[in-house]
Design a protein around this motif. Structure first.
Motif, mmCIF file in Angstrom:
data_model
loop_
_atom_site.group_PDB
_atom_site.id
_atom_site.type_symbol
_atom_site.label_atom_id
_atom_site.label_comp_id
_atom_site.label_asym_id
_atom_site.label_seq_id
_atom_site.Cartn_x
_atom_site.Cartn_y
_atom_site.Cartn_z
ATOM 1 N N THR A 93 27.115 36.208 -13.246
ATOM 2 C CA THR A 93 26.222 35.595 -14.232
ATOM 3 C C THR A 93 26.916 35.476 -15.595
ATOM 4 N N VAL A 94 26.622 34.369 -16.263
ATOM 5 C CA VAL A 94 27.108 34.136 -17.626
ATOM 6 C C VAL A 94 25.942 33.615 -18.473
ATOM 7 N N ALA A 95 26.052 33.805 -19.764
ATOM 8 C CA ALA A 95 25.047 33.287 -20.694
ATOM 9 C C ALA A 95 25.556 31.987 -21.301
ATOM 10 N N ILE A 96 24.635 31.190 -21.810
ATOM 11 C CA ILE A 96 25.003 29.950 -22.514
ATOM 12 C C ILE A 96 24.731 30.197 -24.001
ATOM 13 N N ASN A 119 22.705 31.836 -16.887
ATOM 14 C CA ASN A 119 21.330 32.314 -17.062
ATOM 15 C C ASN A 119 20.675 31.674 -18.282
ATOM 16 N N LYS A 175 20.017 30.958 -13.191
ATOM 17 C CA LYS A 175 19.216 32.180 -13.161
ATOM 18 C C LYS A 175 18.178 32.035 -14.268
ATOM 19 N N GLU A 196 15.353 33.015 -16.633
ATOM 20 C CA GLU A 196 14.687 34.139 -17.297
ATOM 21 C C GLU A 196 13.861 33.557 -18.421
ATOM 22 N N ARG A 226 10.198 25.590 -22.593
ATOM 23 C CA ARG A 226 10.941 24.500 -23.231
ATOM 24 C C ARG A 226 12.388 24.923 -23.525
ATOM 25 N N LEU A 264 15.926 23.547 -21.652
ATOM 26 C CA LEU A 264 17.048 23.004 -22.424
ATOM 27 C C LEU A 264 18.335 23.769 -22.113
#
Lengths: 264, 72
Positions: free
Chosen positions: A44-47, A74, A101, A103, A82, A86
């Motif tokens: 998993t990685v965040a944006i 994720n 993922k 959340e 919303r 995005l």
């Protein structure tokens, strides 16, 4: 030969049932070693916003290209449907993957999902062609709704994110598995140590998603290996089928043929 | 009349005329032909990579430039 027990999720056929996060390791090097030791094939990685004041540094993606993993972006940090939609769209564009993922967080103290926003976001994303793996409350009704909607995986929490409290409500987790036999289920969040992961797998979960338990362990690489083994052990135990519990002892050795000493 | 400006990742910038998303990325040191794993949103709408050289930035626009980072 035993047939390989592959984990099919979102169009992938994975050998590993352990999904791991990329956050909070002591160093990028330790992260790489831990991910490798975990055997995980889905990371998993965040944006997040690009750091515009310094675009020279080695990017996480550059680092990860040497690992044999698929990326699972994720929507961590999103509080509304919303925002989550995005971020998912940005993730799809940036990483060229339909996997997300999902959340949608309800409050800062528990980081538990906002069910209303979560269901709304899941619906929108599925309609837009995303492969949604949804982080959910350990509530059979919510999980059922997410499964029926067409989520690729439903991922109830064991306990709050990063808490390491393990399975606080194994009864609910078992119920969810019993009621949703047909959609991949993962336990996501709250795993503290290897036995927690094994126990969740013994309930029949298809996989485990964790991060902090490894990244913040005293020795992340060793804990990553422990988690890999625990997930495998729990999976084997589930497939093997545990014995029923009894209230009284039952001797394993036969009664017949036992030696009798002569009374003196 | 106030100077036209836009916001990139929350920071205000002065807008040049006929500025495209590609121009903006170059100005920020993000070179589209080199950088992988980057996505752009203009006023909450994702602009596909193929559209970067055509999409114009207007006065007051909010631009987000994102990439993958460590996350759980």
């Amino acid at each position: 030969m035993e047939q390989e027990d592959l984990f099919n999720v979102g169009g992938l056929a994975l050998r590993s049932r352990l999904l791991i996060g990329s956050s909070g390791y002591p160093s990028p090097q330790i992260m790489m070693e831990a991910v490798e030791a975990s055997g995980s094939e889905l990371l998993t990685v965040a944006i997040r916003r690009v750091n515009l004041s310094d675009t020279s540094g080695e990017s996480l993606l550059g680092l990860l290209t040497s690992l044999p993993v698929h990326l699972l972006p994720n929507t961590a940090g999103c509080y509304t449907a919303r925002e989550a939609v995005l971020v998912a769209e940005l993730a799809r564009e940036a990483l060229e993957t339909d996997l997300i993922k999902l959340e949608v967080i309800g409050d800062d103290e528990t980081l538990m999902p906002d069910v209303e926003q979560l269901l709304q976001a899941a619906r929108t994303l599925i309609d837009s062609g995303f492969t949604v793996m949804a982080y959910a409350n350990d509530d059979p009704v919510t999980c059922r709704k997410l499964a029926d909607m067409g989520c690729a995986a439903v991922m109830p929490l064991a306990s709050p994110i990063g808490s390491g409290m393990g399975l606080t409500n194994p009864y609910n987790l078992a119920l969810i598995r019993e009621l949703i036999p047909d959609v991949p289920l993962l336990v996501d969040a709250g795993i503290g140590t290897a036995s927690d992961a094994a126990r969740a797998m013994e309930l029949g979960y298809d996989g485990i998603l964790l991060n902090t338990a490894v990244s913040q362990a005293k020795h992340p690489v060793q804990m990553a290996k422990a988690m890999r083994l625990a997930v495998e052990a729990g999976r084997f135990a589930w497939r093997a089928g545990r014995i029923p519990r009894r209230r009284y002892a039952q001797a394993s050795s036969p009664f017949e043929g036992r030696v009798e000493a002569t009374p003196t | 009349m106030t100077t036209p400006r836009y916001f990139v990742n929350g920071e205000a910038r002065t807008l040049a005329s006929d500025m495209t998303v590609s121009d903006l990325l170059h100005a920020e040191g993000v070179h589209p032909e080199e950088v992988k794993g980057v996505a752009v949103a203009l006023n909450n709408t994702v602009i596909r990579r193929a559209e970067w050289s055509r999409a114009l930035v207007n006065d007051g626009d909010r631009v987000e430039i994102v990439t993958a980072q460590q996350g759980g």
